[in-house]
Motif scaffolding. Sequence first.
Motif, PDB file in Angstrom:
ATOM      1  N   PHE A  81      -5.098 -28.904   2.211  1.00 55.00           N
ATOM      2  CA  PHE A  81      -6.371 -29.059   2.914  1.00 55.00           C
ATOM      3  C   PHE A  81      -6.139 -29.179   4.413  1.00 55.00           C
ATOM      4  O   PHE A  81      -6.847 -28.559   5.210  1.00 55.00           O
ATOM      5  N   LYS A  82      -5.141 -29.958   4.825  1.00 55.76           N
ATOM      6  CA  LYS A  82      -4.817 -30.085   6.248  1.00 55.76           C
ATOM      7  C   LYS A  82      -4.437 -28.736   6.839  1.00 55.76           C
ATOM      8  O   LYS A  82      -4.863 -28.384   7.935  1.00 55.76           O
ATOM      9  N   ALA A  83      -3.609 -27.985   6.103  1.00 57.78           N
ATOM     10  CA  ALA A  83      -3.199 -26.663   6.583  1.00 57.78           C
ATOM     11  C   ALA A  83      -4.407 -25.742   6.728  1.00 57.78           C
ATOM     12  O   ALA A  83      -4.510 -24.974   7.690  1.00 57.78           O
ATOM     13  N   PHE A  84      -5.335 -25.836   5.783  1.00 52.81           N
ATOM     14  CA  PHE A  84      -6.534 -25.000   5.838  1.00 52.81           C
ATOM     15  C   PHE A  84      -7.399 -25.376   7.037  1.00 52.81           C
ATOM     16  O   PHE A  84      -7.859 -24.510   7.781  1.00 52.81           O
ATOM     17  N   ILE A  85      -7.632 -26.657   7.244  1.00 47.66           N
ATOM     18  CA  ILE A  85      -8.486 -27.134   8.330  1.00 47.66           C
ATOM     19  C   ILE A  85      -7.877 -26.818   9.688  1.00 47.66           C
ATOM     20  O   ILE A  85      -8.584 -26.503  10.637  1.00 47.66           O
ATOM     21  N   ASN A 105      -8.782 -20.071  12.690  1.00 42.96           N
ATOM     22  CA  ASN A 105     -10.101 -19.521  12.362  1.00 42.96           C
ATOM     23  C   ASN A 105     -11.100 -20.603  11.998  1.00 42.96           C
ATOM     24  O   ASN A 105     -12.263 -20.523  12.362  1.00 42.96           O
ATOM     25  N   VAL A 106     -10.664 -21.611  11.258  1.00 44.53           N
ATOM     26  CA  VAL A 106     -11.570 -22.686  10.852  1.00 44.53           C
ATOM     27  C   VAL A 106     -12.012 -23.484  12.073  1.00 44.53           C
ATOM     28  O   VAL A 106     -13.189 -23.814  12.222  1.00 44.53           O
TER      29      VAL A 106
END
Length: 144
Positions: A5-9, A13-14
Motif C-alpha cells: 500500500f505504501k509503495a502504491f501511494i 502517478n498517485v
Amino acid sequence: MIEEFKAFILKGNVLDLAVAVIIGAAFATITTSLTQDVLMPVVSAIVGMPDFSGLFLLLGSPPADYSGSMTDYAALKEAGVPMLGWGQFLTVVINFLILAFIIFLIVRYANKLIKKKEVEKKATPSGPSEVDLLIEIRDLLKKQ
C-alpha cells in the motif's frame, strides 16, 4: 500488505492525481465564483432578471401548512414541493461550460509548450555519443 500500500501511494502517478484533484476542486470554486459573481450579474442585467435560480416550474402544490412565498425557490424546495428548477440547472451548465473552456485553454497551452520543447530538442545538435568518443580516444592512442 502495508508495504504494498505504501509503495502504491508513493508512486508518482498517485501523488500527481491527488494534487490534481485538490487543485481541481479549488479551481471549481474559482469558476463558480466567476460565474455567480461576475458573469451572471452581467447576463442578468442584460436579461433583466437578478438571478436565474429563481426560474422554476411548479409541478405540484405546496403542503397545506406552507406559509412562505410561492416565488421563493429555496423555500419551496425546502418544503418539499415538486418543481422543475431549470434556472438553477442553467446556472450549473454555464458553470460547466466556463470550466471546460478554461481547462481546454490550459491543455492547449500545455500542448504548445510540449511541442515547442520537442522541436527545440530536435533542433539542438547532439554531440558524439560516449562510444564515439571512446573509439576516437582509442584510435588516437593507437597512433602514438
